[in-house]
Design an enzyme around this catalytic site. Structure first.
Site, PDB file in Angstrom:
ATOM      1  N   TYR A 153      -3.337  -1.670  -6.923  1.00 43.19           N
ATOM      2  CA  TYR A 153      -2.025  -2.125  -6.453  1.00 43.19           C
ATOM      3  C   TYR A 153      -1.006  -0.990  -6.568  1.00 43.19           C
ATOM      4  O   TYR A 153      -0.258  -0.717  -5.623  1.00 43.19           O
ATOM      5  CB  TYR A 153      -1.600  -3.327  -7.290  1.00 43.19           C
ATOM      6  CG  TYR A 153      -0.261  -3.938  -6.929  1.00 43.19           C
ATOM      7  CD1 TYR A 153      -0.105  -4.684  -5.771  1.00 43.19           C
ATOM      8  CD2 TYR A 153       0.843  -3.790  -7.766  1.00 43.19           C
ATOM      9  CE1 TYR A 153       1.116  -5.259  -5.446  1.00 43.19           C
ATOM     10  CE2 TYR A 153       2.065  -4.361  -7.460  1.00 43.19           C
ATOM     11  CZ  TYR A 153       2.188  -5.100  -6.298  1.00 43.19           C
ATOM     12  OH  TYR A 153       3.412  -5.666  -5.982  1.00 43.19           O
ATOM     13  N   LYS A 157       0.989   0.886  -3.450  1.00 39.81           N
ATOM     14  CA  LYS A 157       2.454   0.868  -3.410  1.00 39.81           C
ATOM     15  C   LYS A 157       3.031   2.282  -3.468  1.00 39.81           C
ATOM     16  O   LYS A 157       4.035   2.578  -2.804  1.00 39.81           O
ATOM     17  CB  LYS A 157       2.999   0.014  -4.557  1.00 39.81           C
ATOM     18  CG  LYS A 157       2.648  -1.468  -4.446  1.00 39.81           C
ATOM     19  CD  LYS A 157       3.225  -2.100  -3.186  1.00 39.81           C
ATOM     20  CE  LYS A 157       3.030  -3.607  -3.157  1.00 39.81           C
ATOM     21  NZ  LYS A 157       3.638  -4.245  -1.977  1.00 39.81           N
ATOM     22  N   THR A 188       6.917 -15.743  -8.725  1.00 40.16           N
ATOM     23  CA  THR A 188       6.270 -16.207  -7.503  1.00 40.16           C
ATOM     24  C   THR A 188       4.786 -16.442  -7.799  1.00 40.16           C
ATOM     25  O   THR A 188       4.353 -16.384  -8.948  1.00 40.16           O
ATOM     26  CB  THR A 188       6.399 -15.156  -6.384  1.00 40.16           C
ATOM     27  OG1 THR A 188       5.608 -14.005  -6.740  1.00 40.16           O
ATOM     28  CG2 THR A 188       7.849 -14.732  -6.184  1.00 40.16           C
TER      29      THR A 188
END
Length: 263
Positions: A153, A157, A188
């Site tokens: 990740y 990014k 979230t």
């Protein structure tokens, strides 16, 4: 620049940051194109808007890059223009490097980086012709510094920052702006949907995400940065300080991250 009457295309609009941003922009009078993989959930978001008829649903899967040119043509057909593309869709990761299949890294790069790049490149000629346009890219604080359990990740990014910094430089002459939005922890479903080492979803919330910023509050801060055409903005809690500690005291940040609870 206010978003009233602007046409804003939001990917990952069915939940979380994308949903909250769509609702806020809709309240401010923007025309919206809502994209994601789950059409039913996109329609639910559309129905929460003050003017649902001002929003179009456009299903989209960033992992299928060959379909994205057609998606751009469909999006342009909704309102005959696009003013702002919010590249928000993506997927996270929660696994140690030694336990992670290479296929997981491939999917993270395909969705978070290559899909975002492909969609933006497909829209770029429209912005060049119009001599205006705004790419908004939701990256992460993990695009500025690293953290255990998120290696792939972080890599994807970081790559977004490199690409879109150059896009901004090359196309400033065309009236095109780029805003890189770097969230910290936001409450979230990103952790529940995160990939573990074998590619399955984690399917549970983690403490750092659960105690993160409310997505509605995040959307207000994000929209303000969009309206001000900020180049880069960091939004979160105390984790934002990591950007500045990394710059001046990288050894200290290394120690602080190792001591922190990140999952």
């Amino acid at each position: 620049m206010e978003v009233r009457d602007k046409v804003i295309w939001i990917t990952g609009a069915s939940s979380g940051i994308g949903k909250s941003l769509a609702q806020l922009a809709g309240q401010k009078g923007a025309r919206l194109i809502l994209s994601g993989r789950n059409t039913a959930r996109l329609k639910e978001v559309q129905n929460t808007l003050p003017n649902p008829e001002w929003a179009h649903i456009l299903p989209l899967d960033l992992s299928v890059t060959e379909s994205l040119q057609d998606c751009v043509e469909q999006a342009l057909g909704c309102f005959n223009r696009i003013d702002i593309l919010v590249n928000n869709a993506g997927i996270s990761q929660r696994s140690l490097i030694a336990d992670t299949d290479i296929a997981v890294y491939e999917r993270l790069i395909q969705v978070n980086y290559l899909g975002t790049v492909a969609l933006s490149k497909a829209l770029l000629p429209h912005f060049i012709r119009e001599k205006r346009g705004h790419f908004v890219v939701v990256t992460s604080l993990m695009g500025k510094f690293g953290s255990p359990w998120r290696s792939g990740y972080c890599g994807a990014k970081h790559a977004l920052h490199g690409f879109f910094d150059v896009l901004r430089m090359e196309h400033q002459k065309d009236g095109i702006a780029v805003t890189l939005v770097c969230p910290g922890f936001v409450n979230t479903d990103v952790a529940r949907n995160a990939l573990v080492g074998d590619g399955a979803a984690q399917s549970r919330q983690d403490q750092a995400t659960a105690t993160g910023m409310d997505p509605e509050r995040f959307a207000r801060k994000m929209l303000k940065a969009i309206e001000r055409r900020k180049m880069e903005v960091y939004i979160g809690g105390k984790e934002v300080s990591g950007v500045y500690i990394k710059r001046f005291f990288p050894g200290l940040l290394h120690k602080l991250v190792l001591r922190s609870k990140v999952v």
